[in-house]
Design a protein around this motif. Structure first.
Motif, PDB file in Angstrom:
ATOM      1  N   GLY A  33       0.805  -1.219   0.000  1.00 32.07           N
ATOM      2  CA  GLY A  33       0.000   0.000   0.000  1.00 32.07           C
ATOM      3  C   GLY A  33       0.834   1.262   0.000  1.00 32.07           C
ATOM      4  O   GLY A  33       1.934   1.315   0.549  1.00 32.07           O
ATOM      5  N   GLY A  34       0.294   2.279  -0.621  1.00 30.82           N
ATOM      6  CA  GLY A  34       0.909   3.599  -0.576  1.00 30.82           C
ATOM      7  C   GLY A  34       2.175   3.726  -1.401  1.00 30.82           C
ATOM      8  O   GLY A  34       2.555   2.835  -2.150  1.00 30.82           O
ATOM      9  N   HIS A  35       2.809   4.899  -1.237  1.00 30.70           N
ATOM     10  CA  HIS A  35       4.046   5.196  -1.946  1.00 30.70           C
ATOM     11  C   HIS A  35       5.201   5.184  -0.955  1.00 30.70           C
ATOM     12  O   HIS A  35       5.038   5.476   0.229  1.00 30.70           O
ATOM     13  N   THR A  36       6.377   4.862  -1.456  1.00 31.93           N
ATOM     14  CA  THR A  36       7.579   4.914  -0.634  1.00 31.93           C
ATOM     15  C   THR A  36       8.755   5.241  -1.538  1.00 31.93           C
ATOM     16  O   THR A  36       8.649   5.149  -2.767  1.00 31.93           O
ATOM     17  N   TYR A  44      11.471  -0.126   4.618  1.00 29.76           N
ATOM     18  CA  TYR A  44      11.444  -1.584   4.667  1.00 29.76           C
ATOM     19  C   TYR A  44      12.834  -2.176   4.394  1.00 29.76           C
ATOM     20  O   TYR A  44      13.212  -3.196   4.980  1.00 29.76           O
ATOM     21  N   THR A  45      13.583  -1.529   3.514  1.00 29.17           N
ATOM     22  CA  THR A  45      14.938  -1.992   3.231  1.00 29.17           C
ATOM     23  C   THR A  45      15.854  -1.738   4.423  1.00 29.17           C
ATOM     24  O   THR A  45      16.674  -2.588   4.788  1.00 29.17           O
ATOM     25  N   ALA A  46      15.700  -0.578   5.050  1.00 31.29           N
ATOM     26  CA  ALA A  46      16.483  -0.296   6.257  1.00 31.29           C
ATOM     27  C   ALA A  46      16.149  -1.300   7.361  1.00 31.29           C
ATOM     28  O   ALA A  46      17.028  -1.767   8.093  1.00 31.29           O
ATOM     29  N   GLU A  47      14.872  -1.645   7.457  1.00 37.77           N
ATOM     30  CA  GLU A  47      14.450  -2.625   8.466  1.00 37.77           C
ATOM     31  C   GLU A  47      15.072  -3.990   8.198  1.00 37.77           C
ATOM     32  O   GLU A  47      15.535  -4.670   9.134  1.00 37.77           O
ATOM     33  N   LEU A 242      19.732  -3.207  -8.756  1.00 37.87           N
ATOM     34  CA  LEU A 242      19.188  -2.189  -7.866  1.00 37.87           C
ATOM     35  C   LEU A 242      17.698  -2.056  -8.202  1.00 37.87           C
ATOM     36  O   LEU A 242      17.310  -1.321  -9.101  1.00 37.87           O
ATOM     37  N   PHE A 243      16.862  -2.797  -7.475  1.00 32.23           N
ATOM     38  CA  PHE A 243      15.433  -2.809  -7.762  1.00 32.23           C
ATOM     39  C   PHE A 243      14.820  -1.436  -7.503  1.00 32.23           C
ATOM     40  O   PHE A 243      15.079  -0.819  -6.474  1.00 32.23           O
ATOM     41  N   SER A 244      13.987  -0.981  -8.420  1.00 31.45           N
ATOM     42  CA  SER A 244      13.313   0.296  -8.185  1.00 31.45           C
ATOM     43  C   SER A 244      12.281   0.155  -7.061  1.00 31.45           C
ATOM     44  O   SER A 244      12.113   1.070  -6.245  1.00 31.45           O
ATOM     45  N   LYS A 245      11.611  -0.980  -7.000  1.00 27.95           N
ATOM     46  CA  LYS A 245      10.641  -1.242  -5.932  1.00 27.95           C
ATOM     47  C   LYS A 245      11.217  -2.270  -4.952  1.00 27.95           C
ATOM     48  O   LYS A 245      10.674  -3.350  -4.749  1.00 27.95           O
ATOM     49  N   MET A 246      12.324  -1.888  -4.335  1.00 27.79           N
ATOM     50  CA  MET A 246      13.062  -2.821  -3.504  1.00 27.79           C
ATOM     51  C   MET A 246      12.305  -3.227  -2.237  1.00 27.79           C
ATOM     52  O   MET A 246      12.638  -4.218  -1.598  1.00 27.79           O
ATOM     53  N   ARG A 247      11.269  -2.479  -1.877  1.00 27.88           N
ATOM     54  CA  ARG A 247      10.529  -2.845  -0.662  1.00 27.88           C
ATOM     55  C   ARG A 247      10.011  -4.272  -0.714  1.00 27.88           C
ATOM     56  O   ARG A 247       9.917  -4.936   0.323  1.00 27.88           O
ATOM     57  N   TYR A 248       9.702  -4.772  -1.919  1.00 25.17           N
ATOM     58  CA  TYR A 248       9.172  -6.138  -2.018  1.00 25.17           C
ATOM     59  C   TYR A 248      10.259  -7.182  -1.757  1.00 25.17           C
ATOM     60  O   TYR A 248       9.999  -8.214  -1.136  1.00 25.17           O
ATOM     61  N   GLN A 249      11.470  -6.924  -2.228  1.00 29.03           N
ATOM     62  CA  GLN A 249      12.574  -7.835  -1.930  1.00 29.03           C
ATOM     63  C   GLN A 249      12.954  -7.752  -0.450  1.00 29.03           C
ATOM     64  O   GLN A 249      13.180  -8.775   0.210  1.00 29.03           O
TER      65      GLN A 249
END
Length: 358
Positions: A33-36, A44-47, A242-249
């Motif tokens: 959800g939402g934008h990041t 999410y990547t930092a986490e 370098l994934f543009s939507k890296m939050r999913y990985q």
């Protein structure tokens, strides 16, 4: 239908054939959800990086990638110059199954083979390999020791073995890379902390596998040396990972190590391989090859029995090695019922084969 429900699971080709752990699918949906911020600048990547640093009890730099081939290639690229050499076992994945990707990522570094029993590098052979080449202008210079953990035949380097090999490498000025496509299976088999098998033993960079053990689309390069961060970051981008939507990985990696999901999956896979080994090891006409400790079992089986198993719908590799040698790979999705169906069928076909031969 849950994993392992009937009908019987008949695939033993690879743990890559298994599906995705439900917890990981849920984690990907939660970040949808939402934008990041793109390109890994999201929370999410930092986490995920922080969670991995806690797991390994050491600061680290994390670079998610799409494949284990990319993880190995990128890791090796920061550890060796083009005139360098990567030392690995003849059974190593990087020399047999990656279509020259390590050489590509390193701009031409050479792979040198260092043998040893049970698919593990022999310490004396490693000493010999570095002694005869280091400083010789006519030779590619040994730059990296690469250890496959677990090995391609299912054996596992102990903590002491990793420590000894790393010490030899570092004394000769080499860095150490670990191909951990099935790293979880090694940790589960040895029941040790991840740190003990990596940076504490002398490993500089780990190719951390997740896809074979329940993730969907991610492995990662984990560097324990902060001096490599900048070089890895540029190579990560240049290599197309370098994934543009890296939050999913990143969400996959966090879920993978949360509540010991990664270890529970690996323990299940290992236990199912042990169940195969135990069921077949005392069966006349079948020989277990090597000392499988993880989730891979190699067997010598009469070729008519192999054909009969394939006819029954069981799938596994049998045409890559010597005649009659098969590879069985279990995953977290296999159950005792699956294994028992497989071993019962094989014993039945073996009985028929022996009867016909008499």
């Amino acid at each position: 239908m849950a994993f392992g429900d009937s009908p019987v699971l008949r695939s033993y080709i690879s743990d890559n054939s298994a599906g995705v752990s439900p917890d990981i699918i849920i984690a990907m949906a939660r970040v949808n959800g939402g934008h990041t911020a793109p390109y890994g600048r999201d929370s999410y990547t930092a986490e995920a990086e922080a969670a991995l640093a806690t797991l390994f009890d050491h600061p680290l730099d994390m670079f998610p990638v799409a494949t284990g081939t990319a993880a190995n290639g990128l890791a090796l690229s920061v550890l060796t110059p083009p005139w360098g050499a990567v030392l690995c076992h003849p059974d190593g994945h990087i020399t047999n199954d990656e279509a020259g990707a390590p050489e590509f990522y390193t701009n031409g570094a050479k792979i040198l083979l260092v043998d040893g029993p049970n698919s593990k590098i022999d310490p004396d052979a490693l000493r010999h390999a570095v002694r005869d080449r280091v400083g010789n202008i006519h030779c590619v210079q040994p730059a990296v020791l690469s250890l496959t953990q677990p090995t391609e035949t299912g054996s596992v380097y102990t903590v002491e073995e990793v420590r000894e090999l790393c010490a030899i490498a570092h004394e000769a000025g080499l860095r150490v890379h670990m191909d951990g496509a099935r790293f979880a299976n090694a940790v589960a088999a040895l029941n040790v902390a991840p740190a003990e098998l990596t940076w504490k033993a002398g490993v500089d960079v780990l190719a951390f596998g997740a896809t074979k053990n329940g993730a969907a689309t991610v492995d990662a390069v984990l560097s324990f040396d902060p001096a490599l961060q900048k070089d890895l970051a540029y190579r990560h981008k240049r290599g197309g990972h370098l994934f543009s939507k890296m939050r999913y990985q990143s969400a996959q990696l966090t879920a993978y190590i949360t509540d010991d999901l990664w270890l529970n999956n690996a323990r299940q896979a290992n236990a199912m391989a042990a169940r195969i080994r135990d069921a077949l090891s005392d069966t006349a006409g079948i020989s277990i090859i090597g000392d499988p400790q993880a989730n891979i079992v190699f067997c010598q089986v009469p070729t008519p029995v192999i054909a009969a198993m394939h006819h029954d719908g069981f799938t596994f590799y049998d045409d890559h090695w010597a005649p009659g040698v098969i590879r069985l790979v279990t995953s977290f999705t296999h159950t005792p019922a699956d294994i028992d169906a497989f071993t019962t069928a094989m014993k039945s076909h073996l009985t028929t084969y022996i009867h016909n031969e008499l």
